[in-house]
Motif scaffolding. Structure first.
Motif, PDB file in Angstrom:
ATOM      1  N   VAL A 353       0.826  -1.208   0.000  1.00 48.84           N
ATOM      2  CA  VAL A 353       0.000   0.000   0.000  1.00 48.84           C
ATOM      3  C   VAL A 353       0.863   1.262   0.000  1.00 48.84           C
ATOM      4  N   SER A 354       1.884   1.286   0.835  1.00 51.56           N
ATOM      5  CA  SER A 354       2.754   2.468   0.896  1.00 51.56           C
ATOM      6  C   SER A 354       3.536   2.647  -0.399  1.00 51.56           C
ATOM      7  N   THR A 355       3.937   1.534  -1.035  1.00 48.82           N
ATOM      8  CA  THR A 355       4.658   1.625  -2.307  1.00 48.82           C
ATOM      9  C   THR A 355       3.750   2.130  -3.416  1.00 48.82           C
ATOM     10  N   LEU A 356       2.516   1.628  -3.472  1.00 48.93           N
ATOM     11  CA  LEU A 356       1.572   2.113  -4.481  1.00 48.93           C
ATOM     12  C   LEU A 356       1.258   3.592  -4.266  1.00 48.93           C
ATOM     13  N   GLY A 357       1.145   4.005  -3.009  1.00 43.11           N
ATOM     14  CA  GLY A 357       0.935   5.422  -2.727  1.00 43.11           C
ATOM     15  C   GLY A 357       2.116   6.267  -3.184  1.00 43.11           C
ATOM     16  N   THR A 358       3.322   5.739  -2.981  1.00 40.64           N
ATOM     17  CA  THR A 358       4.529   6.448  -3.428  1.00 40.64           C
ATOM     18  C   THR A 358       4.540   6.607  -4.942  1.00 40.64           C
ATOM     19  N   LEU A 359       4.249   5.529  -5.649  1.00 36.59           N
ATOM     20  CA  LEU A 359       4.228   5.580  -7.108  1.00 36.59           C
ATOM     21  C   LEU A 359       3.107   6.488  -7.613  1.00 36.59           C
ATOM     22  N   ALA A 360       1.952   6.487  -6.934  1.00 36.64           N
ATOM     23  CA  ALA A 360       0.846   7.353  -7.346  1.00 36.64           C
ATOM     24  C   ALA A 360       1.231   8.825  -7.239  1.00 36.64           C
ATOM     25  N   ILE A 361       1.914   9.187  -6.149  1.00 39.66           N
ATOM     26  CA  ILE A 361       2.372  10.573  -5.996  1.00 39.66           C
ATOM     27  C   ILE A 361       3.381  10.928  -7.089  1.00 39.66           C
ATOM     28  N   ALA A 362       4.274   9.993  -7.409  1.00 39.99           N
ATOM     29  CA  ALA A 362       5.264  10.231  -8.459  1.00 39.99           C
ATOM     30  C   ALA A 362       4.584  10.464  -9.812  1.00 39.99           C
ATOM     31  N   VAL A 363       3.576   9.656 -10.134  1.00 40.27           N
ATOM     32  CA  VAL A 363       2.868   9.803 -11.413  1.00 40.27           C
ATOM     33  C   VAL A 363       2.143  11.143 -11.480  1.00 40.27           C
ATOM     34  N   LEU A 364       1.478  11.525 -10.393  1.00 38.60           N
ATOM     35  CA  LEU A 364       0.767  12.804 -10.378  1.00 38.60           C
ATOM     36  C   LEU A 364       1.729  13.984 -10.558  1.00 38.60           C
ATOM     37  N   LEU A 365       2.860  13.927  -9.902  1.00 36.97           N
ATOM     38  CA  LEU A 365       3.850  14.995 -10.040  1.00 36.97           C
ATOM     39  C   LEU A 365       4.432  15.026 -11.450  1.00 36.97           C
ATOM     40  N   ALA A 366       4.629  13.841 -12.053  1.00 32.58           N
ATOM     41  CA  ALA A 366       5.153  13.786 -13.422  1.00 32.58           C
ATOM     42  C   ALA A 366       4.160  14.402 -14.403  1.00 32.58           C
ATOM     43  N   PHE A 367       2.878  14.088 -14.260  1.00 29.65           N
ATOM     44  CA  PHE A 367       1.863  14.702 -15.127  1.00 29.65           C
ATOM     45  C   PHE A 367       1.795  16.205 -14.884  1.00 29.65           C
ATOM     46  N   GLY A 368       1.947  16.608 -13.642  1.00 30.57           N
ATOM     47  CA  GLY A 368       1.960  18.042 -13.353  1.00 30.57           C
ATOM     48  C   GLY A 368       3.117  18.746 -14.021  1.00 30.57           C
ATOM     49  N   MET A 369       4.300  18.110 -14.011  1.00 29.39           N
ATOM     50  CA  MET A 369       5.461  18.692 -14.708  1.00 29.39           C
ATOM     51  C   MET A 369       5.216  18.778 -16.210  1.00 29.39           C
ATOM     52  N   GLU A 370       4.681  17.706 -16.776  1.00 28.75           N
ATOM     53  CA  GLU A 370       4.420  17.680 -18.218  1.00 28.75           C
ATOM     54  C   GLU A 370       3.470  18.809 -18.619  1.00 28.75           C
ATOM     55  N   ARG A 371       2.466  19.016 -17.803  1.00 31.34           N
ATOM     56  CA  ARG A 371       1.511  20.081 -18.113  1.00 31.34           C
ATOM     57  C   ARG A 371       2.126  21.462 -17.925  1.00 31.34           C
ATOM     58  N   SER A 372       2.932  21.625 -16.878  1.00 34.70           N
ATOM     59  CA  SER A 372       3.527  22.943 -16.616  1.00 34.70           C
ATOM     60  C   SER A 372       4.539  23.336 -17.677  1.00 34.70           C
ATOM     61  N   LEU A 373       5.240  22.351 -18.253  1.00 34.78           N
ATOM     62  CA  LEU A 373       6.247  22.667 -19.271  1.00 34.78           C
ATOM     63  C   LEU A 373       5.633  23.066 -20.613  1.00 34.78           C
ATOM     64  N   LYS A 374       4.334  23.019 -20.708  1.00 35.51           N
ATOM     65  CA  LYS A 374       3.665  23.522 -21.905  1.00 35.51           C
ATOM     66  C   LYS A 374       3.312  24.996 -21.773  1.00 35.51           C
ATOM     67  N   SER A 375       3.663  25.569 -20.633  1.00 38.09           N
ATOM     68  CA  SER A 375       3.400  26.986 -20.378  1.00 38.09           C
ATOM     69  C   SER A 375       4.677  27.801 -20.561  1.00 38.09           C
ATOM     70  N   GLU A 376       4.580  28.898 -21.261  1.00 34.92           N
ATOM     71  CA  GLU A 376       5.757  29.753 -21.485  1.00 34.92           C
ATOM     72  C   GLU A 376       6.246  30.381 -20.174  1.00 34.92           C
ATOM     73  N   LYS A 377       5.320  30.601 -19.222  1.00 35.20           N
ATOM     74  CA  LYS A 377       5.727  31.191 -17.936  1.00 35.20           C
ATOM     75  C   LYS A 377       6.704  30.290 -17.207  1.00 35.20           C
ATOM     76  N   VAL A 378       6.505  28.993 -17.289  1.00 37.32           N
ATOM     77  CA  VAL A 378       7.404  28.044 -16.618  1.00 37.32           C
ATOM     78  C   VAL A 378       8.693  27.896 -17.394  1.00 37.32           C
TER      79      VAL A 378
END
Length: 382
Positions: A353-378
């Motif tokens: 459970v703790s490992t799946l939670g860790t991986l879930a947080i990593a995936v969410l942060l990765a998608f957040g980075m991918e989305r933010s890098l499409k912004s010129e402000k970032v």
């Protein structure tokens, strides 16, 4: 995959060129076990070979038996010109002039300890003196009861016996609990410099926009940076495991009645558990660094953000938090590792459970980075 591998190679080559930055992240992994072992060796030496305590005793001729008892316990009357003159002047034991008369009459004889209890350096010596005086008082009390034909056990209605079920490995596991904390935290420290340099650093050097102008998707760029930072984080974990296995073997744990062994099985389990933690650490550090506008700002933000996994790990180490921690990232993995090192069954559900939670947080942060890098402000730090 070819583009991602090429980007990962590029990130690793860039990181290898800045040797000072790389070593700054790895110094923690190399130095922490050595410092800890050095401190443990000093502590064990003090516990197993305690120094004699020299104090000033006034009217020692009034209580020769007490002075002899204290001397047998390592508490002696010091000479004024001795090497322990500091302790000699700091702690004074005053025996009342009517001590012998009071003892002969079966009354309470007065003894006074004069010392500065606010001095941290003296507190251990004061506690030692008080403990031995209480032991002498209990011995004299038993002798008085025997002299009156009373069994001393009458005043001891309870006889408490403690059967310690802890094994040598489980006792050593308490020490390794703190060692596991340093190992997990090394995952966050080892890759931090690379994470800042490959995000906020590249933006300040105007190379981030240049990378995005190549036939490379944002997702491929994000994945390559995550992999590169994760590899450095795992490198720090491997180093701290190897140094700990060698360094801990030189500490005389047997003097304390237990052993601390970093086995190959534990090292392999630590590496397996460390992979998702390294991925989450890389994603967290990259995400925060991309949100910062400058290199120094990223360093400041990460210093505050890394307090969260640090607090979770410390709470798991010292068992000062609710049971919910066993299901959370970082703390869940650490508690599972501590159970394993103490010889208990590995809590697979908790670890999963703790490992799946860790991986879930990593995936969410990765998608957040991918989305933010499409912004010129970032990208341009506007």
């Amino acid at each position: 995959m070819n583009k991602i591998i090429a980007m990962v190679r590029k990130e690793l080559i860039d990181a290898a060129r800045d040797k000072r930055s790389v070593m700054a992240g790895l110094y923690y992994a190399i130095g922490t076990p050595l410092i800890m072992c050095g401190l443990f060796m000093v502590l064990i030496g003090q516990l197993t070979s305690p120094d004699d305590l020299k104090i000033t005793i006034k009217n020692p001729d009034k209580a020769p038996d007490l002075v002899r008892f204290l001397s047998n316990k390592g508490i002696t009357q010091g000479a004024a010109d001795g090497s322990d003159a500091k302790d000699l002047k700091a702690i004074e034991l005053i025996i009342s002039t009517d001590y012998a008369a009071q003892m002969n009459q079966g009354k309470s004889a007065e003894i006074t300890i004069v010392a500065d209890n606010s001095d941290e350096k003296l507190q251990k010596s004061i506690r030692k003196l008080e403990k031995q005086l209480q032991a002498y008082s209990a011995e004299m009390g038993s002798l008085r009861l025997i002299a009156r034909g009373i069994d001393p056990r009458v005043v001891q209605p309870l006889k408490v016996s403690v059967h310690d079920q802890a094994t040598t490995d489980s006792k050593g596991g308490m020490i390794l609990g703190f060692a596991i904390f340093t190992m997990i935290y090394s995952v966050f420290i080892s890759g931090m410099n690379l994470a800042i340099d490959t995000s906020a650093g590249e933006r300040e050097r105007n190379s981030l926009a240049l990378l995005l102008s190549h036939p490379l998707t944002t997702r491929q760029l994000v994945l390559s940076k995550i992999i590169a930072v994760s590899l450095f984080a795992l490198l720090g974990l491997v180093l701290i495991l190897l140094v700990s296995k060698i360094a801990y073997a030189f500490v005389p744990w047997q003097e304390l009645g237990f052993s601390v062994n970093i086995t190959t099985e534990f090292m392999l389990l630590m590496l397996v558990v460390g992979i998702p933690v390294a991925l989450m650490a890389a994603c967290l550090q990259l995400f925060v660094s991309f949100m910062a506008k400058t290199f120094k700002e990223a360093q400041s933000y990460l210093t505050m953000v890394l307090f969260v996994p640090l607090a979770l790990s410390m709470a798991a180490s010292y068992n000062i938090a609710p049971d919910m921690l066993q299901w959370l990232p970082v703390s869940g993995q650490q508690q599972a590792l501590m159970d394993f090192i103490k010889g208990k069954d590995l809590p697979m559900l908790q670890l999963l459970v703790s490992t799946l939670g860790t991986l879930a947080i990593a995936v969410l942060l990765a998608f957040g980075m991918e989305r933010s890098l499409k912004s010129e402000k970032v990208i341009f730090g506007l």
